[in-house]
Design an enzyme around this catalytic site. Structure first.
Site, PDB file in Angstrom:
ATOM      1  N   ARG A  36       0.728  -1.266  -0.025  1.00  0.00           N
ATOM      2  CA  ARG A  36      -0.090   0.084  -0.156  1.00  0.00           C
ATOM      3  C   ARG A  36       0.809   1.355   0.066  1.00  0.00           C
ATOM      4  O   ARG A  36       0.567   2.385  -0.740  1.00  0.00           O
ATOM      5  CB  ARG A  36      -0.904  -0.042   1.163  1.00  0.00           C
ATOM      6  CG  ARG A  36      -1.910   1.342   1.292  1.00  0.00           C
ATOM      7  CD  ARG A  36      -3.162   0.861   2.300  1.00  0.00           C
ATOM      8  NE  ARG A  36      -3.893   2.181   2.411  1.00  0.00           N
ATOM      9  CZ  ARG A  36      -3.719   2.955   3.627  1.00  0.00           C
ATOM     10  NH1 ARG A  36      -2.782   2.603   4.743  1.00  0.00           N
ATOM     11  NH2 ARG A  36      -4.368   4.017   3.654  1.00  0.00           N
ATOM     12  N   HIS A  40       0.289   4.126  -2.749  1.00  0.00           N
ATOM     13  CA  HIS A  40      -0.028   5.253  -2.641  1.00  0.00           C
ATOM     14  C   HIS A  40       1.210   6.378  -3.059  1.00  0.00           C
ATOM     15  O   HIS A  40       0.660   7.715  -3.283  1.00  0.00           O
ATOM     16  CB  HIS A  40      -0.594   5.443  -0.968  1.00  0.00           C
ATOM     17  CG  HIS A  40      -1.840   4.853  -0.801  1.00  0.00           C
ATOM     18  ND1 HIS A  40      -3.016   5.506  -0.173  1.00  0.00           N
ATOM     19  CD2 HIS A  40      -2.415   3.937  -1.168  1.00  0.00           C
ATOM     20  CE1 HIS A  40      -3.936   5.050  -0.192  1.00  0.00           C
ATOM     21  NE2 HIS A  40      -3.664   3.885  -0.955  1.00  0.00           N
ATOM     22  N   TRP A 185     -10.599  -8.675   2.246  1.00  0.00           N
ATOM     23  CA  TRP A 185     -11.119  -9.105   1.033  1.00  0.00           C
ATOM     24  C   TRP A 185     -11.249 -10.596   0.776  1.00  0.00           C
ATOM     25  O   TRP A 185     -12.155 -11.087   0.271  1.00  0.00           O
ATOM     26  CB  TRP A 185     -10.466  -8.440   0.027  1.00  0.00           C
ATOM     27  CG  TRP A 185     -10.726  -6.970  -0.555  1.00  0.00           C
ATOM     28  CD1 TRP A 185     -11.857  -6.219  -0.941  1.00  0.00           C
ATOM     29  CD2 TRP A 185      -9.910  -5.729   0.269  1.00  0.00           C
ATOM     30  NE1 TRP A 185     -11.522  -4.875  -0.844  1.00  0.00           N
ATOM     31  CE2 TRP A 185     -10.591  -4.428  -0.288  1.00  0.00           C
ATOM     32  CE3 TRP A 185      -8.650  -5.962   0.915  1.00  0.00           C
ATOM     33  CZ2 TRP A 185      -9.901  -3.475   0.195  1.00  0.00           C
ATOM     34  CZ3 TRP A 185      -8.219  -4.587   1.532  1.00  0.00           C
ATOM     35  CH2 TRP A 185      -8.627  -3.478   0.949  1.00  0.00           C
TER      36      TRP A 185
END
Length: 314
Positions: A36, A40, A185
């Site tokens: 991540r 980002h 998820w």
């Protein structure tokens, strides 16, 4: 953390692998949050303004460091600090992107092409002058297909690449105290696979009844899972769904496409010169924002730092 020889990026990869196990953190692994961080740091690039991207490591300074979209990424940066402290020749921006792709591979994913040469801003003032406002450029999980195309289209990604990159949701989880959303998820959130697409295609998702933002939920193999509106948009939109179905059926195809799309993502805005470094100052001067000095790994000077005189602080 021991130092490795300057330019030994395989040695840095090994050091990243050593920090992946993090008892007490999410699912015992730093892997998903390192992915991540790389995402980002890179995904705020704009082809229109030609700003943002991984070069510069702007997330070390406000307003990027306090952008709500980047909530929780201080954990990833902190996990990287021992490596940075032991190897001050390595730029933060190179480390963050290399850590992300190393984590993907260590969690069972594909090997992703990567090149060094990124340089860092040394001050918030330098970042603000050159980088500008890169807020509101990351996906909002509460929105749909049009929003996804707008965000990724700004970076030059096709529908195929958008769906491939979305497969990173096979890793990690949402945190209510960060994004407002909550849950994972897939059943195993520290293993990279095409399970995300297989789950998207199952007729099991129902709106979650809770006080938080709208999201979907299901229980699979005794594990509570969730999907965001942006995830479900991939099967509600017929052009996106074509690729969801392809990747659900063929993990090798998914790995191939993801590797190429993620390599493209972390290269956005990285313009190396004949020295092999992406000199932020030269780009700033071309844009009419002259900054008269730069620093690359191993060098001195300011306002951009990438080398041995830079400490390992946020």
């Amino acid at each position: 953390m021991a130092a490795v020889k300057e330019g030994d990026y395989d040695g840095i990869r090994e050091q990243v692998r050593k920090i992946l196990k993090q008892p007490g953190y999410d699912d015992g692994s730093a892997g998903p949050v390192l992915v991540r961080l790389a995402w980002h740091a890179s995904g705020n690039f704009s082809l229109v303004e030609h700003s943002g991207g991984s070069n510069g490591a702007g997330m070390r300074f406000p307003p990027e460091s306090v952008d709500p979209a980047n909530a929780g990424l201080h954990h990833a940066i902190s996990f990287c600090l021992p490596i940075q402290a032991a190897n001050p020749w390595l730029s933060h921006s190179d480390l963050w992107t290399l850590a992300g792709i190393t984590a993907i591979e260590a969690m069972g994913g594909p090997k992703i092409p990567w090149e060094p040469g990124r340089t860092d801003y040394s001050t918030a003032e330098a970042a603000a002058e050159h980088r500008g406002d890169v807020s509101a450029r990351l996906p909002d999980g509460a929105l749909g297909a049009d929003h996804i195309r707008e965000i990724f289209g700004r970076m030059g990604f096709s529908d195929r690449e958008i769906v491939a990159l979305s497969g990173a949701h096979a890793l990690g989880r949402c945190h209510e105290d960060r994004s407002g959303f909550e849950g994972q998820w897939v059943v195993n959130p520290i293993r990279f696979s095409n399970q995300y697409y297989k789950l998207l295609l199952r007729d099991i998702w129902k709106p979650r009844e809770w006080k938080g933002p709208f999201q979907y939920e299901a229980t699979v193999a005794g594990t509570k899972l969730m999907m965001l509106p942006t995830d479900m948009a991939l099967v509600q939109d017929k052009e996106f769904k074509v690729w969801v179905e392809k990747y659900a059926a063929d993990q090798d195809l998914f790995f191939k496409d993801f590797a190429m799309a993620f390599a493209k993502l972390i290269e956005l805005g990285v313009e190396r010169d004949d020295t092999g470094f992406a000199q932020l100052v030269k780009k700033a001067a071309r844009e009419g924002k002259p900054l008269d000095q730069t620093q690359r790994p191993g060098g001195g000077g300011c306002p951009f730092a990438g080398g041995q005189k830079r400490d390992a602080k946020l």
